[in-house]
Design an enzyme around this catalytic site. Sequence first.
Site, PDB file in Angstrom:
ATOM      1  N   LYS A 176       0.824  -1.206   0.000  1.00 38.81           N
ATOM      2  CA  LYS A 176       0.000   0.000   0.000  1.00 38.81           C
ATOM      3  C   LYS A 176       0.861   1.261   0.000  1.00 38.81           C
ATOM      4  O   LYS A 176       0.602   2.192  -0.755  1.00 38.81           O
ATOM      5  CB  LYS A 176      -0.852  -0.042   1.276  1.00 38.81           C
TER       6      LYS A 176
ATOM      7  N   PHE B 127      -3.886  -1.080   7.456  1.00 38.33           N
ATOM      8  CA  PHE B 127      -4.532  -2.383   7.236  1.00 38.33           C
ATOM      9  C   PHE B 127      -5.412  -2.371   5.976  1.00 38.33           C
ATOM     10  O   PHE B 127      -5.148  -1.621   5.043  1.00 38.33           O
ATOM     11  CB  PHE B 127      -5.342  -2.805   8.463  1.00 38.33           C
TER      12      PHE B 127
ATOM     13  N   PHE C  27       4.020  -8.359  -9.017  1.00 37.19           N
ATOM     14  CA  PHE C  27       5.165  -9.190  -8.623  1.00 37.19           C
ATOM     15  C   PHE C  27       5.620  -9.988  -9.843  1.00 37.19           C
ATOM     16  O   PHE C  27       4.798 -10.320 -10.694  1.00 37.19           O
ATOM     17  CB  PHE C  27       4.769 -10.152  -7.493  1.00 37.19           C
TER      18      PHE C  27
ATOM     19  N   ALA D  40      -4.177   1.132  13.656  1.00 33.49           N
ATOM     20  CA  ALA D  40      -5.422   1.112  12.885  1.00 33.49           C
ATOM     21  C   ALA D  40      -6.444   0.156  13.496  1.00 33.49           C
ATOM     22  O   ALA D  40      -7.478  -0.108  12.894  1.00 33.49           O
ATOM     23  CB  ALA D  40      -5.142   0.738  11.439  1.00 33.49           C
TER      24      ALA D  40
ATOM     25  N   LYS E 127      12.498  -7.683   9.832  1.00 36.81           N
ATOM     26  CA  LYS E 127      13.169  -6.832   8.879  1.00 36.81           C
ATOM     27  C   LYS E 127      12.126  -6.197   7.965  1.00 36.81           C
ATOM     28  O   LYS E 127      11.190  -6.826   7.530  1.00 36.81           O
ATOM     29  CB  LYS E 127      14.146  -7.675   8.061  1.00 36.81           C
TER      30      LYS E 127
ATOM     31  N   TRP F 218       7.422  -0.506  -7.412  1.00 41.75           N
ATOM     32  CA  TRP F 218       8.537  -1.061  -6.669  1.00 41.75           C
ATOM     33  C   TRP F 218       9.772  -1.112  -7.563  1.00 41.75           C
ATOM     34  O   TRP F 218      10.868  -0.721  -7.173  1.00 41.75           O
ATOM     35  CB  TRP F 218       8.175  -2.468  -6.158  1.00 41.75           C
TER      36      TRP F 218
ATOM     37  N   ARG G 264       1.910   7.935   7.245  1.00 41.96           N
ATOM     38  CA  ARG G 264       2.087   7.837   8.694  1.00 41.96           C
ATOM     39  C   ARG G 264       3.559   7.755   9.063  1.00 41.96           C
ATOM     40  O   ARG G 264       4.367   7.240   8.290  1.00 41.96           O
ATOM     41  CB  ARG G 264       1.370   6.574   9.208  1.00 41.96           C
TER      42      ARG G 264
ATOM     43  N   THR H 218       4.083   1.530  -0.881  1.00 42.51           N
ATOM     44  CA  THR H 218       4.823   1.582  -2.135  1.00 42.51           C
ATOM     45  C   THR H 218       3.940   2.124  -3.257  1.00 42.51           C
ATOM     46  O   THR H 218       4.364   2.981  -4.044  1.00 42.51           O
ATOM     47  CB  THR H 218       5.333   0.165  -2.480  1.00 42.51           C
TER      48      THR H 218
END
Lengths: 557, 557
Positions: free
Chosen positions: B71, B302, B382, B274, B105, B410, B94, B73
């Site tokens: 979201k 979320f 992806f 959230a 990570k 991305w 945020r 990205t």
Amino acid sequence: MKSDIEIAREARMQPIAEIAGELGIPVEHLVPYGHTKAKVSLDYLQGLQDRADGKLILVTATSPTPAGEGKTTTSIGLADALRRSGRNASLCLREPSLGPCFGMKGGAAGGGYAQVVPMEDINLHFTGDMHAIGAAHNLLSAMIDNYIHWSNELRIDLRRISWPRVVDMNDRQLREIVTGCGGPANGFPMQSSFDITVASEVMAIFCLARNLEDLQQRLARIVIGQTRGELKPVTAEQVGASGAMTALLRDALAPNLVQSLENTPAFIHGGPFANIAHGCNSLIATRAALKLSDYVVTEAGFGADLGAEKFFNIKCRKSGLRPDAAVIVVTVRALKMHGGVAKEELTRENGEAVSKGLENLGRHIRNVGRFGVPVTVAINHFVSDTDAEIQLVKDYVAARGLEAHVCTSWADGGAGASALADTVAAIADTGRAQFHPLYDDEMSLWNKARTVAREIYGADDLQADKKIRDQFRQFEAEGYGHFPVCMAKTPYSFSTDPQLMGAPVNHSVKVRELKLAAGAEFLVVICGDIMRMPGLPRVPAANNIYVNEQGQIEGLF
Amino acid sequence: MKSDIEIAREARMQPIAEIAGELGIPVEHLVPYGHTKAKVSLDYLQGLQDRADGKLILVTATSPTPAGEGKTTTSIGLADALRRSGRNASLCLREPSLGPCFGMKGGAAGGGYAQVVPMEDINLHFTGDMHAIGAAHNLLSAMIDNYIHWSNELRIDLRRISWPRVVDMNDRQLREIVTGCGGPANGFPMQSSFDITVASEVMAIFCLARNLEDLQQRLARIVIGQTRGELKPVTAEQVGASGAMTALLRDALAPNLVQSLENTPAFIHGGPFANIAHGCNSLIATRAALKLSDYVVTEAGFGADLGAEKFFNIKCRKSGLRPDAAVIVVTVRALKMHGGVAKEELTRENGEAVSKGLENLGRHIRNVGRFGVPVTVAINHFVSDTDAEIQLVKDYVAARGLEAHVCTSWADGGAGASALADTVAAIADTGRAQFHPLYDDEMSLWNKARTVAREIYGADDLQADKKIRDQFRQFEAEGYGHFPVCMAKTPYSFSTDPQLMGAPVNHSVKVRELKLAAGAEFLVVICGDIMRMPGLPRVPAANNIYVNEQGQIEGLF
């Protein structure tokens, strides 16, 4: 009469780039935090290593009393006065802790016309160093307990974890707590505690580290507890925390530059306790100031028996700093208290009490002299002081071959410390200081503590139960024998009894507890009850603090 | 393939004054934090009130899965694409929490070529807002217990204090604790807890406050517990804390400005949970962005059932914000998981699972439509996605009269979201959104929660024990009936069972607990186990973080 915050708001601050420019720092090496605060890049400072150092002047004081000494105010006034006289001077002070701002009224950024500004920022979040230190400390706490929760392959003894958590708040409720309640998902139940952030060993390490690499190595060596059965020390590195702690501290390690009301450059960086830690600003800031100015005025916490002793025996010993002069701040009011007068009677002239109280000053003068550093006395002036009282102090000091100058920096800023400045600069210029620590690295830990007790506190001897004496030897066996000692005792007396004012004799110092600061590289020798987490008073200052319609903070000092 | 941090380090950041200049902000209204971060002065923003607002675009997503949705990205890519197409656009995101950085990570500042920078700063201390919020929260905690320690004239019931402490760290050991041990000097023993800072009501208040004055008033109204016997609510004002809390938050309340890798202005300010809070950035930042740019891209936490619902029903309702368009982010991988495929099988083509999983997307599309906001779907691409799978998504969306665009931000930054940007901008330009909240202020609290459960979650009904139902009525009797509800439930399912993926039917939502957020002005309706303090994993990311010889942070993402 204007309040400190009113005076501070009227300050004609210069843009921080101009303050830096006065020190010769190019603007591209500043990291600005607003327009009047900046960090100075560590890379830039690293490049100054081959420059000659300026003169280092330590401001310390008699044993503190409720009457107030005004060490920070005098330090700021002295630096302003040096600069007014055409000398290139800067200040090195400690960063105030946030928590106490909400307890008793009164800031830690000087007072009257001798303040560092922006004072609200400096007293509250400043550039975030204190928060970064707290986060690094608490990351280690979380990682210790997380390690125990998941595996505890090292067999850390849950009863022997000596690493508390910290918060930058006066919060007595957190002094003794039980954590990990509520079942297996929440960890193991353990007794634990919170200290105020400035009491963290991370703060002490931060202030003694030479650079980022040294910081990371020191953090790795922090001992957080012992293994079960074998009682082997367990380090921050063993729980995998020291690298991430360093990451949290990376930006904070660059020293902060601000200014006095008179635009004198002031490095305000790091602020460890002066009892369980060494009580002076960061080594990195002091070194930076020495490379960038001809005269550097710095202060150490509490009286000279605590702050100055540690400045010399811990900070200077390890870093190679060589102080050129020392100033001992005294007030007539405080001398009267040391002479036995109650707080309510301080405004009444009382030469007898002053004379009696001078014993306290005298022992501090003798003590500082033992480190080979020449002393000047600053009489921080209050309106109730009489000429006769002041003359008593001057005569006492003169009888010891030294000078005492009345300082009115609270009322007059740098103009109130010009005589002091000239004397101190002249002493520093002669290069006659012959600084040396009080004891060698090779002395046993016990004898180091005993030397401080006898030579500085005037005690007959050092005492301890067998258990404590064994611990001294144990730390030597573990390879920490070369550490200096960091004595934690009441600041209000040379003795361990806060009621014994003046210059008590025939007392002995009892060691109650030892605490290894393996990363800070000293052994804390605790003699008496040392508060690591203050509480708020019945009517905390916070009750009267708010933001007004103009967005200004009211009630803070 | 480069890591996020490697890409971020290669960013060609512009000085923040230039980014601000693009928005028309004069440099004197910036408060710099280094050279690439700044706060924008609240006084300056106040002066923009009469300007027309830009278009507000909300980015939300399907129900989150371990496969990832992207979201942030996509939000960054969309804003970059809008700007590449010559439109004046900015981002509102945020602030990330510090604690989770040391656990798993992965940062919270986008990924690949769609990131906001400086990413290490944003993920760690940033401009100190999170620390200020934590300090303000903990000052109230300390003042409650201090009040009880000294007098407790209000007769606060020690068993009914609902104000925990906070720390910005994943520290399970602090979830349930006992404080005040060790005798009278340390306060009264009490059961207590620590939440992570982003779960604090102070954070929610910070994000909903219109200005400093509103902030101070809201903080004053925080209910911290109840009196003994009469069970009257006790507020932060009554323990004298709200003014000092505001002082701690004053500087933080100014929104932070940074930039994307492509130099798109990004306001990153505030970051409430959230679930127990409303999950979007500060109102002050969103309003600033709307005054300063033609298109503002923002995101909510979320999936759309939690973040978007609260964005609409809480943030927009109270502030008068009127969103012009919404984007629902979806991935083929996540759809497969919603269609029943295990994480290990996600790279294998599986049209059947995609089709089945589209039910989840479908319900989110329907839900957002109920607020009168036109939807576009972003397929975050992806490498393992097949053309056939993507076509299934496009066809499904087209059948609902909407458009779906493949986004490759991305890998490609703004260039990867140009079609999405054109569609969304065109929709926003038509002004065809007819935003309205899902329920009126006048509806009963119970019916508000029931409406969300039925209309958004697709539940048959809302359930609760009599005790909870009585509490709903009690809050109405106390004058909180006009508040919206803030539903706290698992984000992983429309239902309260995280295992029920897709678009579950025939389920009912059970309310377990109510929590009044009187300062934030909503009633938290807790349906299920909500974690307010995460723990660290067995091998925390912190284990591999350190500072290298160049002073760079390694191992952080």
